[in-house]
Design a protein around this motif. Structure first.
Motif, PDB file in Angstrom:
ATOM      1  N   ALA B 393      14.185   8.641  -9.719  1.00 49.28           N
ATOM      2  CA  ALA B 393      13.428   7.699  -8.880  1.00 49.28           C
ATOM      3  C   ALA B 393      11.968   8.149  -8.799  1.00 49.28           C
ATOM      4  CB  ALA B 393      14.037   7.637  -7.495  1.00 49.28           C
ATOM      5  N   SER B 394      11.757   9.452  -8.594  1.00 52.93           N
ATOM      6  CA  SER B 394      10.374   9.946  -8.481  1.00 52.93           C
ATOM      7  C   SER B 394       9.629   9.775  -9.799  1.00 52.93           C
ATOM      8  CB  SER B 394      10.373  11.431  -8.095  1.00 52.93           C
ATOM      9  OG  SER B 394      10.846  11.582  -6.786  1.00 52.93           O
ATOM     10  N   GLN B 395      10.319  10.060 -10.882  1.00 57.12           N
ATOM     11  CA  GLN B 395       9.644   9.902 -12.175  1.00 57.12           C
ATOM     12  C   GLN B 395       9.304   8.425 -12.428  1.00 57.12           C
ATOM     13  OE1 GLN B 395       8.502  12.307 -14.397  1.00 57.12           O
ATOM     14  NE2 GLN B 395       8.951  13.652 -12.657  1.00 57.12           N
ATOM     15  N   GLY B 396      10.170   7.547 -11.949  1.00 57.94           N
ATOM     16  CA  GLY B 396       9.878   6.104 -12.054  1.00 57.94           C
ATOM     17  C   GLY B 396       8.637   5.742 -11.255  1.00 57.94           C
ATOM     18  N   VAL B 397       8.539   6.289 -10.041  1.00 65.96           N
ATOM     19  CA  VAL B 397       7.369   6.027  -9.205  1.00 65.96           C
ATOM     20  C   VAL B 397       6.113   6.545  -9.905  1.00 65.96           C
ATOM     21  CG1 VAL B 397       6.220   6.648  -7.041  1.00 65.96           C
ATOM     22  CG2 VAL B 397       8.643   6.071  -7.031  1.00 65.96           C
ATOM     23  N   ILE B 398       6.219   7.723 -10.489  1.00 68.10           N
ATOM     24  CA  ILE B 398       5.050   8.301 -11.180  1.00 68.10           C
ATOM     25  C   ILE B 398       4.601   7.376 -12.313  1.00 68.10           C
ATOM     26  CG2 ILE B 398       4.335  10.218 -12.691  1.00 68.10           C
ATOM     27  CD1 ILE B 398       6.154  12.033 -10.900  1.00 68.10           C
ATOM     28  N   ARG B 399       5.564   6.879 -13.069  1.00 69.83           N
ATOM     29  CA  ARG B 399       5.217   5.983 -14.187  1.00 69.83           C
ATOM     30  C   ARG B 399       4.559   4.700 -13.674  1.00 69.83           C
ATOM     31  NH1 ARG B 399      10.080   7.406 -16.276  1.00 69.83           N
ATOM     32  NH2 ARG B 399      11.089   5.547 -15.424  1.00 69.83           N
ATOM     33  N   HIS B 400       5.177   4.070 -12.676  1.00 70.89           N
ATOM     34  CA  HIS B 400       4.631   2.815 -12.142  1.00 70.89           C
ATOM     35  C   HIS B 400       3.245   3.018 -11.550  1.00 70.89           C
ATOM     36  CE1 HIS B 400       8.199   0.634 -12.919  1.00 70.89           C
ATOM     37  NE2 HIS B 400       8.930   1.167 -11.976  1.00 70.89           N
ATOM     38  N   ALA B 401       3.108   4.092 -10.775  1.00 68.63           N
ATOM     39  CA  ALA B 401       1.819   4.344 -10.120  1.00 68.63           C
ATOM     40  C   ALA B 401       0.742   4.592 -11.165  1.00 68.63           C
ATOM     41  CB  ALA B 401       1.933   5.536  -9.180  1.00 68.63           C
ATOM     42  N   THR B 402       1.090   5.342 -12.195  1.00 69.08           N
ATOM     43  CA  THR B 402       0.108   5.637 -13.237  1.00 69.08           C
ATOM     44  C   THR B 402      -0.338   4.350 -13.922  1.00 69.08           C
ATOM     45  OG1 THR B 402       1.148   7.777 -13.552  1.00 69.08           O
ATOM     46  CG2 THR B 402      -0.295   7.019 -15.315  1.00 69.08           C
ATOM     47  N   ALA B 403       0.621   3.480 -14.219  1.00 65.44           N
ATOM     48  CA  ALA B 403       0.272   2.214 -14.886  1.00 65.44           C
ATOM     49  C   ALA B 403      -0.665   1.389 -14.004  1.00 65.44           C
ATOM     50  CB  ALA B 403       1.542   1.421 -15.189  1.00 65.44           C
ATOM     51  N   VAL B 404      -0.364   1.321 -12.709  1.00 60.87           N
ATOM     52  CA  VAL B 404      -1.197   0.519 -11.801  1.00 60.87           C
ATOM     53  C   VAL B 404      -2.596   1.133 -11.672  1.00 60.87           C
ATOM     54  CG1 VAL B 404      -1.484  -0.125  -9.375  1.00 60.87           C
ATOM     55  CG2 VAL B 404       0.677  -0.548 -10.526  1.00 60.87           C
ATOM     56  N   PHE B 405      -2.671   2.443 -11.521  1.00 62.61           N
ATOM     57  CA  PHE B 405      -3.988   3.070 -11.332  1.00 62.61           C
ATOM     58  C   PHE B 405      -4.819   3.006 -12.616  1.00 62.61           C
ATOM     59  CE2 PHE B 405      -1.675   5.792  -7.995  1.00 62.61           C
ATOM     60  CZ  PHE B 405      -1.813   4.781  -7.053  1.00 62.61           C
ATOM     61  N   GLU B 406      -4.156   3.201 -13.762  1.00 61.74           N
ATOM     62  CA  GLU B 406      -4.906   3.084 -15.026  1.00 61.74           C
ATOM     63  C   GLU B 406      -5.374   1.648 -15.227  1.00 61.74           C
ATOM     64  OE1 GLU B 406      -2.701   4.786 -18.263  1.00 61.74           O
ATOM     65  OE2 GLU B 406      -3.229   6.835 -17.649  1.00 61.74           O
ATOM     66  N   GLY B 407      -4.509   0.709 -14.879  1.00 63.93           N
ATOM     67  CA  GLY B 407      -4.904  -0.705 -14.985  1.00 63.93           C
ATOM     68  C   GLY B 407      -6.103  -1.007 -14.112  1.00 63.93           C
ATOM     69  N   LEU B 408      -6.118  -0.433 -12.910  1.00 63.52           N
ATOM     70  CA  LEU B 408      -7.252  -0.641 -12.000  1.00 63.52           C
ATOM     71  C   LEU B 408      -8.535  -0.087 -12.614  1.00 63.52           C
ATOM     72  CD1 LEU B 408      -8.481  -1.274  -9.149  1.00 63.52           C
ATOM     73  CD2 LEU B 408      -7.828   1.061  -8.515  1.00 63.52           C
ATOM     74  N   LEU B 409      -8.438   1.123 -13.178  1.00 62.48           N
ATOM     75  CA  LEU B 409      -9.639   1.736 -13.762  1.00 62.48           C
ATOM     76  C   LEU B 409     -10.129   0.933 -14.964  1.00 62.48           C
ATOM     77  CD1 LEU B 409      -8.663   5.537 -13.570  1.00 62.48           C
ATOM     78  CD2 LEU B 409     -10.227   4.284 -12.072  1.00 62.48           C
ATOM     79  N   GLN B 410      -9.220   0.515 -15.816  1.00 62.92           N
ATOM     80  CA  GLN B 410      -9.613  -0.284 -16.996  1.00 62.92           C
ATOM     81  C   GLN B 410     -10.285  -1.584 -16.566  1.00 62.92           C
ATOM     82  OE1 GLN B 410      -5.623  -0.358 -18.730  1.00 62.92           O
ATOM     83  NE2 GLN B 410      -6.466   0.519 -20.619  1.00 62.92           N
ATOM     84  N   TRP B 411      -9.709  -2.218 -15.571  1.00 59.02           N
ATOM     85  CA  TRP B 411     -10.248  -3.496 -15.093  1.00 59.02           C
ATOM     86  C   TRP B 411     -11.656  -3.306 -14.517  1.00 59.02           C
ATOM     87  CZ3 TRP B 411     -11.489  -5.251 -10.082  1.00 59.02           C
ATOM     88  CH2 TRP B 411     -11.685  -6.633  -9.965  1.00 59.02           C
ATOM     89  N   LEU B 412     -11.819  -2.245 -13.751  1.00 61.28           N
ATOM     90  CA  LEU B 412     -13.139  -1.996 -13.155  1.00 61.28           C
ATOM     91  C   LEU B 412     -14.182  -1.664 -14.221  1.00 61.28           C
ATOM     92  CD1 LEU B 412     -12.350  -0.043  -9.875  1.00 61.28           C
ATOM     93  CD2 LEU B 412     -13.851  -2.034 -10.061  1.00 61.28           C
ATOM     94  N   VAL B 413     -13.766  -0.895 -15.226  1.00 64.00           N
ATOM     95  CA  VAL B 413     -14.696  -0.558 -16.320  1.00 64.00           C
ATOM     96  C   VAL B 413     -15.133  -1.842 -17.026  1.00 64.00           C
ATOM     97  CG1 VAL B 413     -14.867   0.524 -18.615  1.00 64.00           C
ATOM     98  CG2 VAL B 413     -13.888   1.801 -16.700  1.00 64.00           C
ATOM     99  N   ALA B 414     -14.143  -2.683 -17.359  1.00 69.01           N
ATOM    100  CA  ALA B 414     -14.455  -3.933 -18.067  1.00 69.01           C
ATOM    101  C   ALA B 414     -15.359  -4.824 -17.217  1.00 69.01           C
ATOM    102  CB  ALA B 414     -13.158  -4.669 -18.411  1.00 69.01           C
ATOM    103  N   LEU B 415     -15.074  -4.893 -15.924  1.00 67.42           N
ATOM    104  CA  LEU B 415     -15.889  -5.712 -15.019  1.00 67.42           C
ATOM    105  C   LEU B 415     -17.314  -5.173 -14.968  1.00 67.42           C
ATOM    106  CD1 LEU B 415     -16.101  -7.856 -12.668  1.00 67.42           C
ATOM    107  CD2 LEU B 415     -15.504  -5.994 -11.120  1.00 67.42           C
ATOM    108  N   ASN B 416     -17.431  -3.877 -14.812  1.00 68.25           N
ATOM    109  CA  ASN B 416     -18.757  -3.281 -14.644  1.00 68.25           C
ATOM    110  C   ASN B 416     -19.593  -3.365 -15.915  1.00 68.25           C
ATOM    111  OD1 ASN B 416     -20.105  -1.780 -12.388  1.00 68.25           O
ATOM    112  ND2 ASN B 416     -20.561  -0.393 -14.094  1.00 68.25           N
ATOM    113  N   ARG B 417     -18.910  -3.400 -17.080  1.00 67.80           N
ATOM    114  CA  ARG B 417     -19.651  -3.384 -18.359  1.00 67.80           C
ATOM    115  C   ARG B 417     -20.299  -4.722 -18.684  1.00 67.80           C
ATOM    116  NH1 ARG B 417     -16.979   1.130 -21.950  1.00 67.80           N
ATOM    117  NH2 ARG B 417     -17.762   2.790 -20.631  1.00 67.80           N
ATOM    118  N   GLY B 418     -19.718  -5.809 -18.292  1.00 68.96           N
ATOM    119  CA  GLY B 418     -20.326  -7.086 -18.694  1.00 68.96           C
ATOM    120  C   GLY B 418     -20.033  -8.214 -17.736  1.00 68.96           C
ATOM    121  N   GLY B 419     -19.662  -7.850 -16.515  1.00 75.58           N
ATOM    122  CA  GLY B 419     -19.187  -8.843 -15.565  1.00 75.58           C
ATOM    123  C   GLY B 419     -20.207  -9.853 -15.114  1.00 75.58           C
TER     124      GLY B 419
END
Lengths: 305, 507
Positions: B393-419
């Motif tokens: 269960a914990s490893q599942g949480v780690i995977r999900h959280a990582t995906a969400v946080f990486e997605g947030l960072l990617q989205w912010l980078v893309a927004l900031n680069r040419g938004g």
């Protein structure tokens, strides 16, 4: 250096009247529904594009064909106003001069509220447009106007008449009336085929229309605008010159139009009686004083023949 | 049951919903919201991306906010409870593949008078247009099919009607719609759904309890002209956007004069932001995040969270400063609270970076064993059992959280680069520290840097400096622990606290 504020709005042209946003970092009330029209007028659409646009397809309404035509007809600054006015004139002339045309003009009345149940019926009666002629109530009766077998227009209380969206699909066929080109009605006053006698009949019809619309002015809103358009049409017809018609002979006509007094005009169909006089743009009388057995000459364009 | 309802209509609506969910990840927004998407073109890249983001958010939030397991407690991180529509995130007005208006309404079998009505309202080309990739800038068609599908039997409509029922029981309900004025599905559904909702509200006499808001995105981007050659007869054409927008705005003016929306937010961009790619729809239509979409998400937050009062039928807009890049203070977030917006996002961005760089690698797989004796681990995880981080269960949480946080960072980078376009830089984050050069329009193609220098971490979110990684580590080791957290939720909650600006003074 002072930091001025730039609105988060699309490009606006110089001289637009959209109120300025005064500070950053906050939402600001700029107005009410009218503001959207101010923004619409302020959009920097580019002169080049403005001249070339031939249709507005962005109105999210199944009745867009009617509502866009209504906007274009009643708002003078609308990019399609000139075309809509010409089409409206063409449609009115189709009724006024039906007696002179080979294709019979008919009208079938449809009531949205009594359509048989079904998907399409559900769609069309769910959000129909409202109109000033019905004091803001939604339209229910619509006349399907046909020339021959082809649907050419809707008769409805929003604009009295509006062209069918499918007309351009039949542009390869011979036009229903001479004042039609590429699937669009034209202003018949710009059509060389309209004789002074026909212009006289048209003017007579428009006088009735002005009277009928004048009687409905109390509704306000668009009604005075439609009346203004009808009067302007009448003026233009008279300026072009009309024949001295001695008698307007009514022709019997049965048209199933929406049941409102303002549609009575469309039921009036006349022929102009000339009491034996021939009137034509192609007929030129001889100058007085000439000694000749000829009464005049008829101009013939062989290319037409 | 939530009292906030957000419906993203069409591709642009979906992108605004993504921005809303990204902000919710950071703890910005209401405590709860029902969120739905409506798109005829469900294969549309923007819509399927938003559906994925919603699913990821829902999954990680469930994992981190379920009593008895990992618990974030009172942390603002992922605080918004998300309600899913009964039939899934996305809903298409016409479900049949290869449908057209003609097939959809059974044109050939209609009585002659009804056929004539169809002909008078739609051209032959429009009647036969295939709708599997949306309404292709013919919103009148979209309006027809939306009307057809929004019935008392349709699942999304049932959800919205449930909202009205709660209002009947005294709950103050807010419904917010977001879409662009141009295009097909969104442009069609925005006023159609609003008019149907308004009719229901009036019919039930709920005008005081149910407030209807909307964000209408006016032209804000342009794209290259369609390539020559074969293609559908009716194709997107950005050159005509402005003229078509004008026609549609005149129509909206009449609707809003009848007070359709209690509050309507209008948003655009000058100059139009040029997109690099042309797309006719479908999966290839995936555009990078743009500033006006973030602003639309803030409009939704303003309406459902701040609940502004005022005359019904108002139209509101926002503006930015003209000097320099667009920063946090330019974003409309209830005036001076834009600093609060920055603080919440900054803490989450730093947390996502610290998690990705230091704490997730230390907890992933069997790695947790290597740090199980460290003070921060013992403080934050040992009370849940020695192997708390190693469970499935914990490893599942780690995977999900990582995906969400990486997605947030990617989205912010893309927004900031040419938004806001090439001529208007954004200064929301120091994106060059977070990711390598990015030339695609795909957010998922943003390649995040694997490691960040300590000084770069402090200045990730301009203009102020945040805590250093050393400060963060100290907080994890010695800082206060909220009593309502549990397991990996405790790790993340403390990590996010550690990444807040106030931690600079504390350590």
């Amino acid at each position: 250096m002072s930091n001025t504020i730039k609105s988060l709005l699309p490009p606006l042209h110089d001289g637009h009247r959209v109120p300025a946003v005064e500070s950053r970092g906050a939402w600001q009330v700029l107005g009410d529904g009218d503001l959207l029209e101010v923004i619409a007028r302020g959009l920097n659409t580019g002169e080049k594009l403005q001249g070339t646009i031939d249709d507005i397809v962005s109105v999210p309404d199944i009745w867009a064909q009617l509502t866009v035509f209504h906007n274009a007809l009643t708002v003078e600054r609308h990019p399609l106003h000139t075309r809509a006015t010409a089409e409206w004139r063409g449609l009115l002339a189709t009724f006024a001069l039906a007696a002179y045309q080979s294709q019979p003009v008919t009208c079938e009345l449809v009531s949205l509220s009594t359509l048989s149940n079904g998907r399409w019926a559900e769609i069309v009666r769910r959000l129909p447009p409202s109109t000033d002629l019905l004091d803001g109530r939604c339209i229910d009766e619509i006349g399907l106007v046909r020339a021959g077998v082809r649907l050419i227009a809707f008769a409805q209380p929003l604009t009295l008449l509006a062209p069918s969206r499918s007309l351009p699909d039949f542009q390869s066929e011979p036009p229903s009336v001479p004042w039609m080109l590429n699937g669009h009605f034209l202003d018949p006053l710009r059509s060389k085929s309209l004789s002074p006698q026909e212009r006289a009949v048209l003017a007579h019809f428009l006088e009735f229309l002005c009277n009928d619309l004048g009687a409905e002015q109390a509704h306000g809103g668009d009604v005075p605008v439609l009346l203004g358009l009808a009067r302007s049409y009448l003026d233009d017809a008279q300026k072009l010159g009309i024949a001295q018609v001695t008698q307007f002979e009514p022709e019997p006509v049965r048209l199933d139009l929406p049941r409102m007094p303002v549609f009575e005009t469309l039921r009036r169909r006349f022929r102009g009686g000339m009491a034996g006089k021939a009137v034509s743009d192609c007929l030129v009388r001889m100058r007085s004083g000439l000694t000749t057995p000829l009464k005049g000459v008829v101009l013939v364009d062989l290319r037409i023949g | 049951v939530t009292s906030n309802f957000l419906l993203g209509l069409g591709g642009t609506g979906a992108k605004c919903v993504e921005a809303f969910v990204r902000l919710a990840t950071c703890g910005v927004g209401p405590d709860s919201s029902w969120i739905g998407l409506l798109d005829q073109d469900r294969s549309n890249g923007n819509t399927s991306r938003a559906s994925r983001v919603l699913s990821e958010y829902a999954e990680v939030r469930t994992a981190l906010r379920t009593p008895g397991s990992a618990q974030l407690g009172s942390s603002r991180l992922l605080s918004m409870a998300l309600e899913k529509p009964r039939e899934g995130w996305a809903w298409a007005p016409e479900e049949r593949v290869s449908a057209s208006l003609s097939t959809s309404v059974g044109y050939s079998g209609l009585p002659a008078a009804e056929q004539a009505l169809v002909e008078g309202l739609f051209s032959d080309e429009e009647r036969r247009m295939q709708l599997d990739e949306g309404f292709r800038q013919r919103p009148a068609l979209g309006a027809a099919l939306t009307l057809q599908s929004v019935t008392s039997a349709s699942p999304v409509w049932k959800d919205l009607l449930t909202a009205l029922q709660s209002a009947g029981h005294g709950v103050d309900v807010r419904v917010f719609l977001v879409a662009s004025i141009f295009g097909g599905t969104g442009a069609a559904a925005f006023p159609t759904v609003a008019r149907l909702l308004r009719a229901e509200i009036e019919q039930r006499g709920l005008g005081d309890q149910v407030k209807l808001g909307g964000a209408l995105l006016l032209p804000y981007f342009s794209f290259p002209p369609p390539p020559e050659g074969d293609g559908p007869a009716i194709r997107p054409n950005s050159a005509a956007f402005m003229m078509q927008a004008r026609g549609a705005l005149e129509y909206y003016s009449r609707l809003q004069s009848q007070k359709l929306f209690d509050r309507l937010y209008v948003i655009g961009n000058d100059p139009l932001i040029p997109l690099r790619h042309y797309s006719e729809g479908g999966a290839t239509q995936t555009n990078p995040p743009l500033l006006p979409e973030l602003v639309a998400a803030l409009a939704a937050i303003d309406f459902v969270q701040n609940r502004p009062e005022g005359d019904r039928g108002t139209v509101v807009a926002a503006g930015t400063g003209t000097n320099g890049p667009v920063g946090w203070e330019d974003l409309p977030f209830a005036g001076v609270r834009s600093l609060a917006l920055r603080a919440e996002v900054a803490a989450t961005v730093r947390m996502a970076v610290a998690w990705r760089q230091l704490y997730q690698p230390a907890l992933k797989g069997e790695q947790w064993r290597g740090c199980a004796r460290e003070a921060w681990y013992r403080r934050l995880l040992s009370q849940d059992g020695n192997g708390a981080a190693g469970t499935d269960a914990s490893q599942g949480v780690i995977r999900h959280a990582t995906a969400v946080f990486e997605g947030l960072l990617q989205w912010l980078v893309a927004l900031n680069r040419g938004g806001a376009g090439d001529t208007r830089p954004l200064a929301l984050i120091e994106d060059s520290r977070l990711a390598a050069a990015w030339t695609s329009s795909e957010v998922d193609a943003v390649r995040l840097n694997d490691s960040l220098r300590a000084t770069a971490f402090e200045s990730l979110v301009p203009p102020n400096h945040g805590p250093s990684l050393a400060n963060v580590f100290s907080h994890m080791t010695y800082g206060p622990i909220p009593s309502d957290c549990q397991g990996l939720g405790r790790v993340l909650a403390v990590l996010r606290d550690a990444c807040g600006s106030k931690q600079i003074e504390n350590f």
